[in-house]
Design a protein around this motif. Sequence first.
Motif, short mmCIF file in Angstrom:
data_model
loop_
_atom_site.label_atom_id
_atom_site.label_comp_id
_atom_site.label_asym_id
_atom_site.label_seq_id
_atom_site.Cartn_x
_atom_site.Cartn_y
_atom_site.Cartn_z
N LEU A 18 0.83 -1.20 0.00
CA LEU A 18 0.00 0.00 0.00
C LEU A 18 0.87 1.26 0.00
N LYS A 19 1.93 1.24 0.78
CA LYS A 19 2.86 2.38 0.83
C LYS A 19 3.54 2.57 -0.52
N ASN A 20 4.01 1.48 -1.12
CA ASN A 20 4.66 1.56 -2.44
C ASN A 20 3.71 2.10 -3.50
N LEU A 21 2.46 1.63 -3.47
CA LEU A 21 1.46 2.10 -4.42
C LEU A 21 1.21 3.60 -4.23
N SER A 22 1.08 4.02 -2.99
CA SER A 22 0.87 5.43 -2.68
C SER A 22 2.03 6.28 -3.18
N GLU A 23 3.25 5.80 -2.96
CA GLU A 23 4.43 6.54 -3.41
C GLU A 23 4.50 6.64 -4.93
N ARG A 24 4.12 5.56 -5.64
CA ARG A 24 4.13 5.60 -7.11
C ARG A 24 3.13 6.62 -7.63
N LEU A 25 1.93 6.60 -7.08
CA LEU A 25 0.91 7.55 -7.52
C LEU A 25 1.33 8.98 -7.21
N ALA A 26 1.82 9.21 -6.00
CA ALA A 26 2.22 10.56 -5.58
C ALA A 26 3.39 11.07 -6.43
N LYS A 27 4.33 10.21 -6.77
CA LYS A 27 5.48 10.61 -7.58
C LYS A 27 5.03 11.13 -8.93
N ASP A 28 4.12 10.41 -9.57
CA ASP A 28 3.64 10.83 -10.89
C ASP A 28 2.83 12.13 -10.81
N VAL A 29 1.99 12.25 -9.81
CA VAL A 29 1.20 13.48 -9.65
C VAL A 29 2.13 14.65 -9.34
N SER A 30 3.15 14.41 -8.53
CA SER A 30 4.12 15.45 -8.23
C SER A 30 4.81 15.94 -9.50
N GLN A 31 5.14 15.02 -10.38
CA GLN A 31 5.76 15.38 -11.66
C GLN A 31 4.83 16.24 -12.50
N PRO A 42 1.70 16.52 -3.45
CA PRO A 42 0.54 15.64 -3.31
C PRO A 42 0.08 15.45 -1.86
N ARG A 43 1.01 15.44 -0.91
CA ARG A 43 0.62 15.21 0.48
C ARG A 43 -0.17 16.37 1.07
N TRP A 44 -0.17 17.51 0.42
CA TRP A 44 -0.94 18.66 0.88
C TRP A 44 -2.39 18.60 0.41
N PHE A 45 -2.65 17.77 -0.59
CA PHE A 45 -3.93 17.82 -1.30
C PHE A 45 -5.15 17.74 -0.39
#
Length: 160
Positions: A18-31, A42-45
């Motif tokens: 779950l953490k890895n999935l969250s990090e993958r999604l957040a990384k792409d949105v951050s980009q 993303p963590r501010w959203f």
Amino acid sequence: MERDIIEELGSLALATRLKNLSERLAKDVSQIYKESELDFEPRWFTLVYALKEGEELAVTELSSMLKQTHPAINQVANVLVANKLVNERKDEADQRKRLLRLSTKGEKLVSHMSDLWGQIKKANDELLDESGGILLESLDKVEEALDNKSMYERIRSFQA
């Protein structure tokens, strides 16, 4: 073929997956935020979204609404205040209560992000559809089960 320890571990690695999935999604949105020249993480959203209607909310209310710990909300709030996206003040009736509201700069940023958030939602919906469309329902059930009996309680019951 390379060994996949996470797959080998199965449910034992649930939190890691779950953490890895969250990090993958957040990384792409951050980009996407960076490419859109938006100074946003993303963590501010969720906190910013909760404040987007202009309402002033207490950290305790936000913690409950967002299902996050009080310290986690305070940590993000501190960054948002430092970036001048959120204004804070103490409640006059209870000085321990920290009240948050989007600043003018935060409101302006939110207005620029609305279309992008719509695009992110569409991409999330597409991803969920491709994966069978049951992830959110499954997460709801897992969260409800944890509300009824925490992971700590579950593990301890096997030790008794």
